[in-house]
Design an enzyme around this catalytic site. Structure first.
Site, short mmCIF file in Angstrom:
data_model
loop_
_atom_site.label_atom_id
_atom_site.label_comp_id
_atom_site.label_asym_id
_atom_site.label_seq_id
_atom_site.Cartn_x
_atom_site.Cartn_y
_atom_site.Cartn_z
CG HIS A 27 -2.08 1.09 1.26
ND1 HIS A 27 -3.35 0.62 1.05
CD2 HIS A 27 -2.05 2.56 1.29
CE1 HIS A 27 -4.03 1.81 1.01
NE2 HIS A 27 -3.24 3.05 1.27
CG HIS A 206 -7.64 3.55 -0.23
ND1 HIS A 206 -7.26 2.67 -1.29
CD2 HIS A 206 -6.84 4.37 0.42
CE1 HIS A 206 -5.89 3.33 -1.21
NE2 HIS A 206 -5.59 4.20 -0.26
CD GLU A 209 -7.54 6.17 5.70
OE1 GLU A 209 -6.33 6.86 5.83
OE2 GLU A 209 -8.17 6.48 4.18
CG ASP A 288 -0.04 9.22 0.83
OD1 ASP A 288 0.09 9.05 -0.31
OD2 ASP A 288 -1.22 8.57 1.55
#
Length: 348
Positions: A27, A206, A209, A288
């Protein structure tokens, strides 16, 4: 208030240097992993204003998920020229290799950011060149997962699907959904997911979350994914956790990202251990990393400090990642051999 950095709790000298431990990461967003120095240089060369994108220390600045998304799209403008993706891919993969990553699956999203079909082909070829260079120099192997951006809407998603399907397959193996989970529903993306599945792409999305267990359930039922990006909010529903374990739905967990964006206050509060103990297929990734001021080595350090994890647990996470990887069987065999023969180097 949401944080932009995972709290470091592993300053004790006895903790391990995990950089040489072989790792798989499932990921990772390509643009989201762009080194700030590269973005600043490309921005200056193209006269693209980046005021406010970086903090006083030169790192990406964001205060919550919404401002992160805005910063992400601002940063991505320096890659509006498809040929810049060669340097980006090579830089990102070199950084991963420095932290022991031997295989990674990278999300790529330019089709939803306005690239034409011709530009997509140029961009994809540039990524392939960068990946070739990184593999030759560092031994790291990658496969690609084009993703559509949820908050750009289902029509843009269908346009992106057409663009991707017209391109050479190359390293592309999967297909996914990223972006703001609070926008639209899983039902809005049934058609693009069905078309990509029909074309032989494996599916992830996704979910779980910033939205709760129902969104995880809808994503499983309607999009028929075999992996979930994040999925941590599933822990709020024991029945759903049991389903994830029974159906071997791999979880692409990114603890540092979740902490930085305020879902959990620290590593010790993160549900990764509860999900692991419930029998879920748990993997560890960075999402990220420069935005959240982390690396995959930092993730391992945080988990070691919080839960006492060592080589057995991290080896199990990597075996789960290998099982869930979208790559071809021959590559899985090669990666399994690398995991088996490479030993963690002693701390210097």
């Amino acid at each position: 208030m949401a944080r932009t950095r995972a709290k470091r709790i592993w300053t004790e000298p006895f903790l391990t240097d995990w950089r040489a431990f072989p790792k798989l990461e499932l990921h990772l967003h390509l643009e989201g992993a762009a080194p700030p120095a590269l973005v600043r240089r490309l921005g200056a060369a193209q006269a693209i204003p980046l005021d406010g994108l970086f903090d006083a220390a030169g790192r990406y600045a964001a205060s919550d998920f919404t401002s992160f998304l805005v910063a992400y799209e601002r940063m991505s403008r320096v890659f509006a020229k498809p040929e810049t993706y060669r340097e980006l891919a090579e830089a990102v993969l070199a950084e991963q290799a420095a932290h022991g990553v031997i295989y990674t699956e990278i999300f790529i999203s330019p089709p939803s950011l306005g690239f034409t079909s011709a530009e997509w082909l140029t961009m994809l070829a540039a990524i392939e060149e960068g990946a070739n260079a990184a593999e030759a120099s560092h031994g790291i192997v990658c496969r690609l997962i084009p993703v559509v951006i949820r908050h750009h809407g289902p029509e843009k998603a269908l346009e992106a699907v057409r663009t991707v399907l017209a391109a050479p397959r190359g390293r592309m193996r999967g297909f996914g959904l990223a972006g703001d989970e609070r926008r639209f529903t899983a039902a809005d993306f049934i058609r693009p997911f069905a078309e990509m599945a029909e074309a032989g792409f494996r599916l992830t999305a996704h979910a779980g979350e910033f939205c709760g267990p129902q969104n995880v359930r809808d994503t499983l039922d309607l999009l028929h994914v075999e992996r979930l990006g994040h999925g941590v909010r599933a822990v709020e529903n024991p029945e759903l956790v049991r389903r994830l374990a029974e159906e071997a739905i791999a979880l692409e967990l990114c603890p540092g990202s979740n902490i930085a964006l305020g879902l959990y206050p620290d590593f010790a509060s993160h549900p990764i251990d509860a999900l692991r103990r419930a029998g879920c297929a748990v993997t560890v990734s960075t999402d990220d990393p420069p935005f959240f001021h982390t690396t995959i080595s930092d993730e391992y350090l945080g988990l070691e400090a919080a839960f006492g994890y060592g080589e057995p647990e991290f080896a199990a996470f990597n075996r789960a990642a290998l099982d869930a990887a979208f790559c071809e069987p021959a590559l899985k065999t090669s990666l399994a051999a690398r995991l088996a023969r490479r030993e963690r180097q002693p701390e210097a």
